[in-house]
Write a protein that holds these residues in place. Structure first.
Motif, mmCIF file in Angstrom:
data_model
loop_
_atom_site.group_PDB
_atom_site.id
_atom_site.type_symbol
_atom_site.label_atom_id
_atom_site.label_comp_id
_atom_site.label_asym_id
_atom_site.label_seq_id
_atom_site.Cartn_x
_atom_site.Cartn_y
_atom_site.Cartn_z
ATOM 1 N N ASP A 86 0.647 -1.128 -0.207
ATOM 2 C CA ASP A 86 -0.094 -0.026 0.009
ATOM 3 C C ASP A 86 0.983 1.188 0.105
ATOM 4 N N GLU A 88 0.446 4.344 0.123
ATOM 5 C CA GLU A 88 -0.152 5.187 1.163
ATOM 6 C C GLU A 88 0.369 5.045 2.448
ATOM 7 N N ASP A 123 -6.891 4.083 -5.677
ATOM 8 C CA ASP A 123 -7.323 3.268 -4.686
ATOM 9 C C ASP A 123 -7.924 3.920 -3.684
ATOM 10 N N ASN A 124 -7.875 5.400 -3.421
ATOM 11 C CA ASN A 124 -8.196 5.990 -2.377
ATOM 12 C C ASN A 124 -9.402 7.122 -2.962
ATOM 13 N N ASP A 154 -7.157 13.055 0.136
ATOM 14 C CA ASP A 154 -6.974 11.932 -0.746
ATOM 15 C C ASP A 154 -5.752 11.368 -0.575
ATOM 16 N N GLN A 155 -5.487 10.103 -0.246
ATOM 17 C CA GLN A 155 -4.070 9.594 0.049
ATOM 18 C C GLN A 155 -3.457 9.221 -1.173
ATOM 19 N N ASP A 156 -4.336 9.334 -2.287
ATOM 20 C CA ASP A 156 -3.394 9.007 -3.500
ATOM 21 C C ASP A 156 -2.515 10.369 -3.900
#
Length: 953
Positions: A86, A88, A123-124, A154-156
């Motif tokens: 992951d 993030e 994916d986030n 937004d973690q992306d």
């Protein structure tokens, strides 16, 4: 297959194509969230390594303290996804995001750095910290009033991150975005139409945050607006940006900075409160701002995790008006991190014969601090044969510095200490325990140079005698000592039949039961051999001493117990006190005090009459014998040794008190005696008597047979009618001729070279005459000559006997007429007296004399004579005795003359003498026949004349 999976595979393909290798470093790029077991790249091909090298080098991935997301498949030589990645969670907002690890190989040790970049996927979705927000806005808010809204997170990153906002159901408001220095966007809601509380007191707006990924993701927050009464002035910060500095590891509650905002309104509408507008929980947990605008530290600040912080703050009055500002906090580094030491590869064991500069460990050292606080120097403890070398930035190798010896030090605790250059300096240490493996370079050594052990006889076979012990300074198999019994013999018997040695423990066991009377001690060698390759060994000598045990009872030698003897001893009635009756003789084959014997009188017919000597076994009278004493006396003597326990034997002694033997017989006709006797002793005595008798009879038969054979041979010579002449034995110094024959004859003469040696020289004349009296006697002559040759050969090999000093020739003892004497040196001859003549010598002498007699004439011519080398070289014919008158036979009274009648008489007399001598020889023992007596003195000429006259009469 979903569109998302297809997108990941396309990104993976593009990432693999973009891998690069710079200075031995391999880089890969993969998207996050790949499935477990997915291919990252062919590391063997990219590094130019063979798969066999990966296997033999025990290739593995070294990540330090980080989690392992990538694994190595050595069978295929590829890198695979071990755990879901992951991005993030791994890197948060940091770009680029990459995994750094090393591929390590052994034998030899190699290190290859590998970088795997993790690319972001959408994916986030954007999210708000709060799903709804409530605003109270005065109706007097002027157009253009701003209301700061919470930013979405937004973690992306990049395109997949937060891109835009939208506000729905907002007739009075519009959104306005402001880009900031950190790349984020500040969201403000701006009033574009005046509010009228009387028309619409409550409004519900929907704020939507959108990213730019594919597919498009979004997040929403509900905004509830309540219209208040008029408050027409909003708070205003004194600075748009506030800056502050804080040291890492500062304590909680530390004051950071102060912010300030003012409101032109009065009353409650002018009261301002401050809040942190950031929606990230990490900042809200690290700091808080109080009502006075003071920013306080609530958590732990770490320079190595974050070097700066940007905090958005908001000032809000009671009327709901607000203003925003930013606080930028820089974190200063403190030397609070010790160097981190991690072993990449290490060896726990190394052979003691390893060469210098052998790598035993590789390690990485890292200090997260910055500048001088992060510079590291490493070293190891002193007085050990190792050193540390820096191979590259942050990597070190631990190598041997000199030779190793396991017997001096079998283990080393190597302490590696790394210190940074900070003030104060911080350091960390790790300890590597290194075992020195053994090499077989030491032979076993016995605890003693030699061993002596004692064992009592009659031991049980298999008994443990003692233990030999050898130690080997080596270790494990090289120090495993085996004991071997060396091949040798004891009295011709292999030592392995006496003792055995345990190969593992060195315990010496007896193989047989020892008997001290047969063997008292013996020694052997034991070899200690280690289990190394090649094995080393050493020997030690072991001596076993047999100790005596009282295992033999005394044996009575005298008196011998038989069943036929009624009376053993007689004591006269006139015997005085202390009269020695007999002595009991006994022996004990044991030794020491086990063989000390004592004698005691156990039973007696009259104890007051006899006593037995305690030490010598003598039976004596202790009082005067009188007529009242019984004739029959029976004594039982006990012979006891001094062993523990003692052994004994008894003997019965029959004593008769009498002055004459007939008296004993008359009294002892009904004497009863014991028949107890030693059967074994009787058997041995009978057997010895039979053997001696057999040998005696055999010797007697052989002697008689030899005598008869010799007598028959002599009879053959007596019937040959040959004249008897003088006989001169070999090695007898005398003349063999006196010139009585007409012709000169040359004979083979034997002369000794030295009187003390048995070597002989045979002088053969140039011409040799063979005298044959009669053609019919040729065969006999040849046979006698062959016998003479055989005897001469055998006689030459015999050792010369020493001279007899008791007998010397004198002038009167030599054969010949009176007045014939030799020189003084002849009278003092020192040669040995010859042996008696054999039959062959007698026959030769008789034939030679017969030849002289048959050819004798009245005129005596000069003759050739043979002289022994014992005579002086100056011996001449004037010293030769006169043999022309008579011929004498030494040791007899016969005299040969030229008269035929006298010859016949002398021949008859000679035969009688020979027969008498033969009978005398038969009567003598065989031992006497082997040693001849010295010959009697020869008769003088006067005595010979007298005997001749008697023979004529």
């Amino acid at each position: 297959m979903s569109d998302r999976t297809m997108t990941r595979q396309v990104l993976l393909f593009i990432s693999v194509l973009s891998l690069s290798s710079v200075h031995g470093q391999v880089s890969y790029s993969i998207p996050e969230e790949m499935a477990k077991g997915s291919l990252v790249g062919n590391i063997a091909q990219d590094l130019g390594l063979d798969i066999k090298r990966l296997k033999s080098g025990k290739a593995r991935i070294y990540t330090g303290d980080s989690a392992e997301y990538i694994e190595l498949n050595k069978e295929r030589g590829v890198l695979l996804i071990k755990e879901r990645i992951d991005r993030e969670a791994l890197c948060e907002q940091t770009t680029p995001c990459a995994l750094h690890f090393q591929i390590t190989l052994e034998n030899p040790m190699e290190l290859y750095p590998v970088t795997v970049e993790i690319t972001d996927i959408n994916d986030n979705a954007p999210t708000f910290q709060k799903t709804e927000r409530r605003l109270e806005i005065s109706e007097s808010a002027v157009t253009g009033s701003k209301f700061m809204l919470e930013k979405a997170v937004d973690q992306d990153i990049d395109l997949n991150g937060l891109q835009s906002y939208s506000l729905k159901h907002a007739d009075h408001f519009v959104l306005k975005l402001h880009s900031q220095a950190d790349g984020s966007k500040k969201v403000e809601m701006v009033l574009q139409k005046p509010l009228d509380r009387e028309k619409q007191e409550h409004m519900s707006l929907l704020l939507t945050a959108l990213d730019g990924g594919e597919p498009l993701l979004s997040g929403t927050m509900q905004i509830h607006v309540t219209v208040l009464d008029a408050n027409d002035n909003a708070p205003v910060f004194t600075k748009p940006v506030y800056k502050a500095t804080i040291s890492e590891n500062s304590q909680k509650g530390t004051f950071v900075t102060t912010v300030s905002a003012s409101d032109a309104d009065k009353g409650t509408n002018g009261e301002v409160s401050y809040v942190i507008a950031n929606s990230m929980n990490r900042l809200s947990t690290l700091f808080h701002i109080n009502e006075d605008g003071n920013l306080i530290l609530d958590g732990q600040v770490d320079y190595e995790k974050a070097r700066s912080y940007q905090i958005d703050i908001e000032a809000i009055d009671n009327g709901g008006l607000s203003d925003s500002s930013k606080i930028i906090i820089d974190v200063s580094d403190v030397n609070d991190n010790s160097p981190l030491i991690n072993f990449i590869s290490k060896s726990g064991i190394i052979q003691e014969d390893s060469r210098p500069n052998t790598v035993i460990a590789m390690m990485s050292v890292n200090d997260p601090d910055s500048e001088s606080n992060g510079k590291v120097n490493c070293g190891i403890n002193e007085n050990i044969p190792f050193t540390i070398k820096s191979t590259s930035n942050g990597f070190y190798s631990l190598v041997t510095d000199s030779g190793l010896d396991r017997e001096r030090a079998s283990e080393y605790n190597i302490s590696v200490t790394c210190s940074d250059e900070g003030v104060p300096s911080l350091s960390s240490s790790v300890t590597l325990t290194l075992q020195i493996s053994d090499v077989n370079d030491n032979a076993p050594v016995f605890e003693r140079s030699s061993y002596e052990a004692y064992i009592i006889e009659n031991n049980t076979p298999g008994l443990s005698i003692f233990t030999v012990k050898a130690r080997d300074a080596d270790w494990n198999q090289n120090a495993r000592v085996s004991y071997i019994l060396e091949d040798s013999s004891v009295n011709g018997v292999p030592v392995s039949s006496y003792v055995s040695v345990s190969a593992d423990s060195g315990v010496v066991h007896s193989v047989r039961s020892f008997d001290y009377e047969q063997i008292k001690d013996f020694q052997f060698s034991v070899k200690a051999q280690d289990g190394g390759s090649p094995p080393l060994s050493s020997n030690v000598t072991v001596k076993i001493m047999i100790q005596d045990q009282n295992d033999n009872a005394p044996q009575v030698l005298y008196p011998v117990q038989t069943s036929s003897s009624l009376v053993s001893e007689m004591v006269p009635r006139s015997a005085d006190v202390g009269y020695l009756v007999t002595k009991v003789v006994a022996v004990d084959v044991d030794s020491g005090q086990n063989a000390w014997l004592s004698y005691k009188l156990q039973k007696a017919t009259d104890r007051a009459l006899f006593e037995v000597g305690l030490q010598n076994g003598e039976i004596r009278t202790i009082r005067q014998v009188n007529d009242k004493d019984a004739v029959k006396q029976r004594l039982t003597v006990v012979v006891e040794d001094n062993g523990q326990p003692s052994r004994s034997a008894t003997v019965n002694v029959n004593v008769a008190v009498a002055d004459s033997f007939p008296e004993v017989l008359s009294e002892f006709t009904d004497f009863t005696h014991d028949k107890e006797y030693n059967d074994n002793l009787t058997f041995y005595l009978v057997l010895a008597l039979a053997v001696v008798s057999f040998l005696f009879i055999t010797c007697l038969v052989v002697i008689i047979s030899v005598k008869i054979y010799r007598w028959r041979q002599s009879r053959v010579l007596y019937h040959s009618n040959l004249p008897v002449i003088p006989y001169y034995p070999p090695r007898y110094a005398d003349t063999l001729g006196t010139g009585t024959l007409q012709h000169v004859y040359n004979y083979e003469v034997c002369r000794t070279i030295d009187s003390r040696k048995s070597d002989c020289k045979f002088v053969r004349p140039c011409s040799q005459n063979v005298l044959i009296m009669d053609p019919s006697s040729t065969g006999t002559m040849q046979r006698m000559q062959s016998e003479n040759n055989i005897l001469d050969e055998s006689d030459s090999t015999l050792e010369q006997k020493p001279p007899n000093a008791d007998w010397r020739f004198t002038q009167g003892q030599r054969p010949g007429p009176s007045g014939a004497g030799g020189p003084p040196e002849m009278a003092m001859g020192t040669g040995p007296w010859p042996n008696p003549p054999t039959e062959a010598e007698q026959l030769q002498a008789l034939m030679a004399a017969a030849n002289e007699v048959s050819e004798a004439t009245a005129t005596l011519g000069p003759g050739t004579m043979g002289l022994s080398t014992r005579y002086s070289p100056q011996f001449t014919l004037q010293h030769v005795p006169d043999y022309r008158q008579n011929v004498y036979i030494p040791g007899s009274t016969a005299t040969l003359t030229s008269n035929p009648q006298q010859q016949q008489q002398q021949q008859m007399l000679m035969q009688q003498q020979m027969a008498a001598q033969q009978q005398a020889l038969q009567a003598q023992p065989s031992e006497a026949s082997a040693q001849p007596e010295p010959p009697k003195a020869a008769q003088t000429p006067a005595s010979k004349k007298k005997s001749t006259k008697k023979e004529k009469k």
